[in-house]
Design a protein around this motif. Structure first.
Motif, PDB file in Angstrom:
ATOM      1  N   ASP A  47      18.797  53.249 -20.807  1.00 14.31           N
ATOM      2  CA  ASP A  47      18.651  54.282 -21.819  1.00 14.31           C
ATOM      3  C   ASP A  47      19.098  53.682 -23.152  1.00 14.31           C
ATOM      4  OD1 ASP A  47      21.452  54.259 -21.779  1.00 14.31           O
ATOM      5  OD2 ASP A  47      21.568  55.996 -20.464  1.00 14.31           O
ATOM      6  N   ILE A  48      19.085  54.486 -24.209  1.00 15.58           N
ATOM      7  CA  ILE A  48      19.399  53.959 -25.531  1.00 15.58           C
ATOM      8  C   ILE A  48      20.810  53.382 -25.590  1.00 15.58           C
ATOM      9  CG2 ILE A  48      19.750  54.584 -27.949  1.00 15.58           C
ATOM     10  CD1 ILE A  48      16.843  54.325 -27.154  1.00 15.58           C
ATOM     11  N   ARG A  58      10.508  51.770 -24.816  1.00 16.89           N
ATOM     12  CA  ARG A  58      10.557  53.232 -24.700  1.00 16.89           C
ATOM     13  C   ARG A  58       9.659  53.774 -23.604  1.00 16.89           C
ATOM     14  NH1 ARG A  58       9.424  54.381 -30.960  1.00 16.89           N
ATOM     15  NH2 ARG A  58       8.107  52.563 -30.546  1.00 16.89           N
ATOM     16  N   THR A  59       8.631  53.024 -23.223  1.00 19.53           N
ATOM     17  CA  THR A  59       7.676  53.536 -22.245  1.00 19.53           C
ATOM     18  C   THR A  59       7.693  52.787 -20.914  1.00 19.53           C
ATOM     19  OG1 THR A  59       5.947  52.126 -23.198  1.00 19.53           O
ATOM     20  CG2 THR A  59       6.114  54.376 -24.043  1.00 19.53           C
ATOM     21  N   LYS A  64       8.945  48.185 -29.322  1.00 20.02           N
ATOM     22  CA  LYS A  64       7.768  49.032 -29.101  1.00 20.02           C
ATOM     23  C   LYS A  64       7.619  49.424 -27.639  1.00 20.02           C
ATOM     24  CE  LYS A  64       2.704  48.961 -29.369  1.00 20.02           C
ATOM     25  NZ  LYS A  64       1.515  48.147 -29.702  1.00 20.02           N
ATOM     26  N   GLU A  65       7.826  48.475 -26.726  1.00 26.05           N
ATOM     27  CA  GLU A  65       7.504  48.678 -25.324  1.00 26.05           C
ATOM     28  C   GLU A  65       8.659  49.257 -24.501  1.00 26.05           C
ATOM     29  OE1 GLU A  65       4.533  48.340 -24.240  1.00 26.05           O
ATOM     30  OE2 GLU A  65       3.610  47.266 -25.913  1.00 26.05           O
TER      31      GLU A  65
END
Length: 295
Positions: free
Chosen positions: A226-227, A169-170, A166-167
Motif C-alpha cells: 500500500d502507499i 497503483r494497478t 504509473k504501474e
C-alpha cells in the motif's frame, strides 16, 4: 595470440546513455599496452555476447570486458561462468548494478585503469529457471516493470521511476507457495527479489546486507503493497537500510522453490525473461572470476 595476456572487449554499440563515447579511442589511450594485448568485437543482436564470451574463454583470453549496461554484463558473464577468464566491466548503462556493487568506477577511463591493475576475485552467481544472474532476479512487480521498460524507447532512471509510479497503483499481488529453508509459506506476493548483490542498480538497495561472496541468496518478499509500505520500502532502498518488518521480509538461503496459481513474470539482472508458474532459484558459489578492486 600475443605472449602478453590478452584482453577482449565486447562492445554493445547501442547500450546506455553514453553510446556516443568513442570506446576504442579510450581503450587506446588508457589501456596498458606494454602489459596487455587486446582486440575489440561488437555485438550485433541480443544473445550474441554469451557466444563471443565463450569463444574468448576457449581461446585463452585472460580478461573479457563487457562494454555496456546490465544486460550486456549479464550476457558476457554467462559466457564466462566456471572458466578461468575474468570478467571486467566498462559501465555504459543506466543502472550499472554489478559495477556499482563491485565498486568499479563508472567513468570509462578510471575503469580501464582498474583493468590495468589486474586485481581479480571470485564471486557467486545465481540461477533462476536455468537463467544465470549476478545482481538480482525477481518475480512479480519488478519483473513486470522490466517487461514494460524493455519495450520503452526512452531509457534511464527517470523513465524507470515514471513507469513504477504509473504501474504500482494497478498491479495486483498474486498467491504463491514458497519452499525455503525447510519451510513452506503460502502467501500473497507483490514482489519477491532474489539478491546475490545488494542493489538493483542506480544505488537502489533491495537487499543491503547481501554479500556477493558468501554463498547465500538474500531473498526479499513483499507480500502486499500500500502507499505507506511503498514509501517505507522506497526510502529504505535509497538509504541502504532494511525495510520495516511490516513492509518486507528477508531470508538468507542457498535455494528457493516457488509455485504460483497462474504464470508470473520474472527477470534476471533487470532483463525480462518470460513467464512461469514454477521457479527454482539457487546460488552457485564462487563461480565467476571478476576484475575488481581488492577490498
Amino acid at each position: 595470440m600475443s605472449q602478453r595476456p590478452h584482453i577482449r572487449f565486447i562492445v554493445n554499440p547501442v547500450s546506455g546513455p553514453k553510446s556516443r563515447v568513442d570506446v576504442a579511442a579510450r581503450i587506446q589511450l588508457h589501456l596498458d599496452h606494454a602489459r596487455y594485448s587486446h582486440d575489440i568485437v561488437y555485438t550485433t543482436h541480443a544473445g550474441h555476447a554469451p557466444e563471443l564470451a565463450r569463444q574468448a574463454a576457449q581461446e585463452g583470453c585472460a580478461v573479457v570486458v563487457a562494454v555496456g549496461g546490465d544486460g550486456t554484463v549479464n550476457e558476457v558473464a554467462r559466457g564466462l561462468l566456471h572458466s578461468q577468464t575474468a570478467l571486467a566491466i566498462l559501465p555504459k548503462g543506466s543502472g550499472n548494478g554489478l559495477a556499482r556493487h563491485l565498486q568499479i568506477p563508472l567513468k570509462l577511463d578510471a575503469a580501464l585503469r582498474l583493468i590495468n591493475q589486474g586485481s581479480t576475485m571470485l564471486i557467486d552467481s545465481g540461477n533462476i529457471n536455468g537463467h544465470a544472474f549476478f545482481t538480482t532476479a525477481g518475480i512479480g512487480f519488478d519483473a513486470y516493470i522490466s517487461s514494460v521498460f524493455a519495450g520503452n524507447r526512452k531509457r534511464g532512471l527517470q523513465t524507470y521511476v515514471e513507469l513504477v509510479l504509473k504501474e504500482v497503483r494497478t498491479y495486483k499481488h498474486l498467491p504463491v507457495k514458497v519452499s525455503i529453508n525447510g519451510n513452506t509459506i503460502a502467501t500473497d506476493c507483490f514482489v519477491m527479489a532474489f539478491a546475490n548483490a545488494a542493489q538493483y542498480g542506480n544505488n537502489a538497495y533491495i537487499a543491503p546486507m547481501a554479500d556477493i561472496r558468501d554463498g547465500l541468496l538474500d531473498v526479499c518478499l513483499v507480500r502486499q503493497l500500500d502507499i505507506r509500505k511503498a514509501l517505507n520500502l522506497s526510502y529504505c532502498m535509497l538509504t541502504k537500510q532494511l525495510a520495516h518488518p511490516g513492509s518486507a521480509e528477508y531470508f538468507k538461503t542457498t535455494d528457493v522453490v516457488i509455485e504460483t496459481e497462474e504464470p508470473m513474470m520474472y527477470h534476471a539482472d533487470g532483463e525480462y525473461v518470460g513467464k512461469s508458474s514454477a521457479f527454482k532459484v539457487y546460488l552457485e558459489p564462487l563461480s565467476l572470476k571478476v576484475v575488481a578492486p581488492l577490498t
